[in-house]
Design a protein around this motif. Structure first.
Motif, PDB file in Angstrom:
ATOM      1  N   TRP A  12      -7.522  -5.910   4.834  1.00 20.75           N
ATOM      2  CA  TRP A  12      -5.802  -6.045   5.029  1.00 20.75           C
ATOM      3  C   TRP A  12      -5.956  -7.779   5.346  1.00 20.75           C
ATOM      4  O   TRP A  12      -6.826  -8.225   5.830  1.00 20.75           O
ATOM      5  CB  TRP A  12      -5.657  -6.096   6.277  1.00 20.75           C
ATOM      6  CG  TRP A  12      -4.014  -6.047   6.835  1.00 20.75           C
ATOM      7  CD1 TRP A  12      -3.182  -5.698   6.510  1.00 20.75           C
ATOM      8  CD2 TRP A  12      -4.149  -7.244   7.506  1.00 20.75           C
ATOM      9  NE1 TRP A  12      -2.087  -6.105   7.069  1.00 20.75           N
ATOM     10  CE2 TRP A  12      -2.444  -7.120   7.178  1.00 20.75           C
ATOM     11  CE3 TRP A  12      -3.785  -8.259   7.966  1.00 20.75           C
ATOM     12  CZ2 TRP A  12      -1.735  -8.553   8.277  1.00 20.75           C
ATOM     13  CZ3 TRP A  12      -3.574  -9.374   8.635  1.00 20.75           C
ATOM     14  CH2 TRP A  12      -2.219  -9.529   8.321  1.00 20.75           C
ATOM     15  N   VAL A  56      -0.842   2.007   7.007  1.00 18.46           N
ATOM     16  CA  VAL A  56       0.721   0.996   5.693  1.00 18.46           C
ATOM     17  C   VAL A  56       1.415   0.845   6.968  1.00 18.46           C
ATOM     18  O   VAL A  56       2.626  -0.706   6.421  1.00 18.46           O
ATOM     19  CB  VAL A  56       1.060   1.978   4.203  1.00 18.46           C
ATOM     20  CG1 VAL A  56       0.277   2.425   3.355  1.00 18.46           C
ATOM     21  CG2 VAL A  56       2.077   3.171   5.698  1.00 18.46           C
ATOM     22  N   VAL A  65       2.523  -2.735  -0.437  1.00 18.69           N
ATOM     23  CA  VAL A  65       1.550  -2.204  -0.276  1.00 18.69           C
ATOM     24  C   VAL A  65       0.735  -2.759  -0.937  1.00 18.69           C
ATOM     25  O   VAL A  65       0.360  -1.616  -2.844  1.00 18.69           O
ATOM     26  CB  VAL A  65       1.605  -0.870   0.499  1.00 18.69           C
ATOM     27  CG1 VAL A  65      -0.229  -0.352   0.528  1.00 18.69           C
ATOM     28  CG2 VAL A  65       2.341  -0.858   2.169  1.00 18.69           C
ATOM     29  N   ASP A  67      -2.997  -1.164  -3.523  1.00 15.06           N
ATOM     30  CA  ASP A  67      -4.182  -0.560  -3.494  1.00 15.06           C
ATOM     31  C   ASP A  67      -4.710  -0.938  -5.333  1.00 15.06           C
ATOM     32  O   ASP A  67      -4.374  -0.165  -5.865  1.00 15.06           O
ATOM     33  CB  ASP A  67      -3.820   1.000  -3.269  1.00 15.06           C
ATOM     34  CG  ASP A  67      -5.062   1.398  -2.939  1.00 15.06           C
ATOM     35  OD1 ASP A  67      -6.729   0.915  -3.046  1.00 15.06           O
ATOM     36  OD2 ASP A  67      -5.066   2.750  -3.453  1.00 15.06           O
ATOM     37  N   THR A  75      -2.950   6.130  -1.190  1.00 16.68           N
ATOM     38  CA  THR A  75      -2.153   4.960  -0.445  1.00 16.68           C
ATOM     39  C   THR A  75      -0.510   4.658  -0.645  1.00 16.68           C
ATOM     40  O   THR A  75       0.458   4.494   0.354  1.00 16.68           O
ATOM     41  CB  THR A  75      -2.454   3.965  -0.050  1.00 16.68           C
ATOM     42  OG1 THR A  75      -4.559   4.117   0.145  1.00 16.68           O
ATOM     43  CG2 THR A  75      -1.871   2.489   0.002  1.00 16.68           C
ATOM     44  N   ALA A  79       2.833   4.727   1.842  1.00 18.81           N
ATOM     45  CA  ALA A  79       3.479   4.040   1.592  1.00 18.81           C
ATOM     46  C   ALA A  79       5.369   4.140   1.400  1.00 18.81           C
ATOM     47  O   ALA A  79       6.062   3.958   2.136  1.00 18.81           O
ATOM     48  CB  ALA A  79       3.532   2.978   0.551  1.00 18.81           C
ATOM     49  N   ARG A  84       8.186   2.049   2.582  1.00 16.24           N
ATOM     50  CA  ARG A  84       7.617   0.664   1.918  1.00 16.24           C
ATOM     51  C   ARG A  84       7.290   0.690   0.420  1.00 16.24           C
ATOM     52  O   ARG A  84       7.116   2.020   0.252  1.00 16.24           O
ATOM     53  CB  ARG A  84       5.617   0.481   2.373  1.00 16.24           C
ATOM     54  CG  ARG A  84       5.397  -0.377   3.422  1.00 16.24           C
ATOM     55  CD  ARG A  84       6.462   0.221   4.698  1.00 16.24           C
ATOM     56  NE  ARG A  84       5.996  -0.474   5.937  1.00 16.24           N
ATOM     57  CZ  ARG A  84       6.461   0.703   7.252  1.00 16.24           C
ATOM     58  NH1 ARG A  84       7.056   1.542   7.160  1.00 16.24           N
ATOM     59  NH2 ARG A  84       6.262  -0.488   8.105  1.00 16.24           N
ATOM     60  N   PHE A  86       5.480  -0.087  -3.465  1.00 16.54           N
ATOM     61  CA  PHE A  86       3.628   0.170  -3.382  1.00 16.54           C
ATOM     62  C   PHE A  86       3.555  -0.273  -5.177  1.00 16.54           C
ATOM     63  O   PHE A  86       4.329   0.021  -5.796  1.00 16.54           O
ATOM     64  CB  PHE A  86       2.999   1.610  -3.628  1.00 16.54           C
ATOM     65  CG  PHE A  86       2.160   2.014  -3.760  1.00 16.54           C
ATOM     66  CD1 PHE A  86       1.284   1.621  -2.776  1.00 16.54           C
ATOM     67  CD2 PHE A  86       1.875   2.917  -4.849  1.00 16.54           C
ATOM     68  CE1 PHE A  86      -0.353   2.078  -3.489  1.00 16.54           C
ATOM     69  CE2 PHE A  86       0.550   3.030  -5.260  1.00 16.54           C
ATOM     70  CZ  PHE A  86      -0.710   2.854  -4.960  1.00 16.54           C
TER      71      PHE A  86
END
Length: 107
Positions: A12, A56, A65, A67, A75, A79, A84, A86
């Motif tokens: 992170w 997330v 986010v 990845d 992910t 997200a 969120r 992405f």
């Protein structure tokens, strides 16, 4: 012979000072889950969506986010489900297509 492959680590980071939640969020240090099985598993190292949805949440609502090894975009699906944004990077054209399809279905 040797140790079983039973865990993965999470990296992170943030650009600049991390954004703080109000109230403060502390995720557990240990999350458990199993890879999807059968037709739900579309990538060899696919992560459980339930775990990714928890992870997330460290990004604030509406946050971004990233990845860099997106694979089938679990992910990204997590997200989007958690509110969120992405960005995913995937080098395999096959998995990039699979990820795009999963993100479209999730949106």
């Amino acid at each position: 012979d040797g140790f079983r492959r039973e865990c993965e680590y999470v990296l992170w980071g943030s650009r600049g000072d991390p954004l703080r939640h109000a109230p403060t969020i502390y995720l557990p240090g240990w999350l458990e889950g199993s890879q999807p099985r059968g037709k739900a598993r579309v990538h060899i190292t696919q992560k459980p969506e339930s775990i990714m949805r928890q992870l997330v949440q460290i990004a604030p609502a509406g946050g971004l986010v990233l990845d860099p090894c997106a694979g089938s975009c679990t992910t990204g699906v997590a997200a989007l489900a958690e509110g969120r944004r992405f960005i995913g990077i995937e080098g395999s054209p096959t998995y990039a297509t699979t990820g795009r399809e999963r993100l479209t279905a999730a949106a």
